[in-house]
Design an enzyme around this catalytic site. Structure first.
Site, PDB file in Angstrom:
ATOM      1  N   THR A 275      20.513  -2.508  49.896  1.00 58.93           N
ATOM      2  CA  THR A 275      21.014  -2.118  51.209  1.00 58.93           C
ATOM      3  C   THR A 275      20.870  -3.290  52.160  1.00 58.93           C
ATOM      4  OG1 THR A 275      20.690  -0.695  53.146  1.00 58.93           O
ATOM      5  CG2 THR A 275      18.767  -1.067  51.751  1.00 58.93           C
TER       6      THR A 275
ATOM      7  N   CYS B  35      17.491  26.543  59.750  1.00 52.29           N
ATOM      8  CA  CYS B  35      16.108  26.352  59.276  1.00 52.29           C
ATOM      9  C   CYS B  35      15.977  25.143  58.352  1.00 52.29           C
ATOM     10  CB  CYS B  35      15.590  27.619  58.582  1.00 52.29           C
ATOM     11  SG  CYS B  35      16.329  27.934  56.965  1.00 52.29           S
TER      12      CYS B  35
ATOM     13  N   ASN C 127      18.161  -7.515  46.158  1.00 52.75           N
ATOM     14  CA  ASN C 127      19.583  -7.448  46.504  1.00 52.75           C
ATOM     15  C   ASN C 127      20.296  -8.642  45.879  1.00 52.75           C
ATOM     16  OD1 ASN C 127      22.038  -6.867  47.781  1.00 52.75           O
ATOM     17  ND2 ASN C 127      21.011  -6.223  49.665  1.00 52.75           N
TER      18      ASN C 127
ATOM     19  N   HIS D  88      20.863  10.772  54.456  1.00 50.11           N
ATOM     20  CA  HIS D  88      22.249  11.220  54.639  1.00 50.11           C
ATOM     21  C   HIS D  88      22.572  12.458  53.797  1.00 50.11           C
ATOM     22  CE1 HIS D  88      23.171   6.836  55.991  1.00 50.11           C
ATOM     23  NE2 HIS D  88      22.681   7.568  56.974  1.00 50.11           N
TER      24      HIS D  88
ATOM     25  N   VAL E  63      23.872   9.565  48.830  1.00 49.27           N
ATOM     26  CA  VAL E  63      24.020  11.026  48.774  1.00 49.27           C
ATOM     27  C   VAL E  63      24.303  11.489  47.343  1.00 49.27           C
ATOM     28  CG1 VAL E  63      24.928  11.090  51.136  1.00 49.27           C
ATOM     29  CG2 VAL E  63      26.540  11.030  49.217  1.00 49.27           C
ATOM     30  N   ASP E  64      24.198  10.565  46.366  1.00 52.25           N
ATOM     31  CA  ASP E  64      24.767  10.802  45.025  1.00 52.25           C
ATOM     32  C   ASP E  64      23.854  11.560  44.064  1.00 52.25           C
ATOM     33  OD1 ASP E  64      22.890   8.786  44.309  1.00 52.25           O
ATOM     34  OD2 ASP E  64      24.396   7.249  44.743  1.00 52.25           O
TER      35      ASP E  64
END
Ligand SMILES: [Zn+2]
Length: 273
Positions: free
Chosen positions: A210, A149, A235, A138, A122-123
């Site tokens: 992730t 809307c 990763n 997110h 979300v950064d």
């Protein structure tokens, strides 16, 4: 992980070259990114040692229901946070800058190799790095969203009158909320629909930073594998996905993605060696 201390071995570089070839052969490449890439930009994870929630307390598990029950109260808390985790989160996110991994993904999109980027973060770092076709499942902490809307707004575009909360959508009059998806809140349906469309076209998915164990992101690489597409994992640590992927590149995205971009550009330029 400190990207500066990571050593790129010739064996790993050869694997990155294979990944570059796979990207260029694919019809549609989609990237999926998670917290690991943000950690490299100095954003602590939420949970675990040193995690934001571990240090400052967890947000309420019914945050979205609380918002719906009393949007004005939720807005007063947003404007004047009393909770430690909320203040710490906004200060940390406001300071963070994209790293070389974010920039490499934006460059892969600009060269036409990457079609879409799905992120659990979300950064706002992908947008700051220049990514365009960005699907933030997110939400984005720096934006506001209309609950009716689904329009997103920069905060400067929505006047906030503390005597008349919550602010309303200039387009439809709906209640405005922070874009970040709270506990108990469904993934915004427009983003989810675009994710499914991108995953359906995708025959090569890059999964970065992730463990992809949280719905709906967990489904995306599995769906690509089910349709015999390729999944390339980037990763530093093995994940639950590692045994299933086509190619696993063990290292931080901030180091490996610029190298991947380098090999893609070299092949695009027709340089075989
Ligand atoms: Zn609206």
């Amino acid at each position: 992980m400190e990207t500066s201390t990571f050593e790129l071995t010739p064996a790993l570089d050869a694997e990155i070259e294979r990944a570059a070839a796979a990207l260029l052969e694919a019809r549609s490449v989609v990237a999926l990114t998670g917290a690991g890439l943000s950690v490299e930009s100095g954003i602590p994870p939420f949970r675990g040692p040193g995690g934001l929630w571990t240090k400052h307390g967890e947000p309420p598990l019914d945050g979205y229901q609380r918002f719906l029950r009393d949007p004005a109260a939720a807005w007063r808390e947003r404007l004047h946070p009393s909770e430690g985790w909320a203040r710490a989160l906004h200060e940390t996110l406001g300071r963070a800058r994209p790293n070389a991994g974010h920039r490499a993904l934006a460059a892969l999109e600009a060269t036409g190799v990457l079609e879409a980027l799905i992120t659990q973060n979300v950064d706002d770092l992908h947008r700051k790095a220049g990514s365009k076709h960005l699907l933030e499942i997110h939400g984005n902490f720096s934006l506001l969203r209309c609950l009716d809307c689904h329009s997103r707004y920069e905060p400067a575009a929505i006047p906030v009158d503390e005597a008349n909360l919550p602010p309303r959508c200039p387009g439809c009059g709906g209640v405005i909320k922070g874009d970040t998806v709270q506990f108990g809140e469904p993934i915004p349906p427009d983003v989810l629909r675009d994710c499914y469309a991108a995953v359906e076209r995708c025959d090569c998915m890059l999964v970065i930073g992730t463990t992809a164990t949280v719905y709906p992101a967990a489904e995306f690489p599995l769906e690509v594998l089910r349709r015999r597409g390729q999944v390339i994992e980037v990763n530093p640590y093995p994940s639950e996905l590692t045994p299933a992927v086509t190619l696993s590149l063990a290292g931080p995205g901030g180091t490996l993605l610029p190298r991947l971009l380098h090999h893609v550009e070299r092949r695009n330029a027709g340089d075989p060696g």
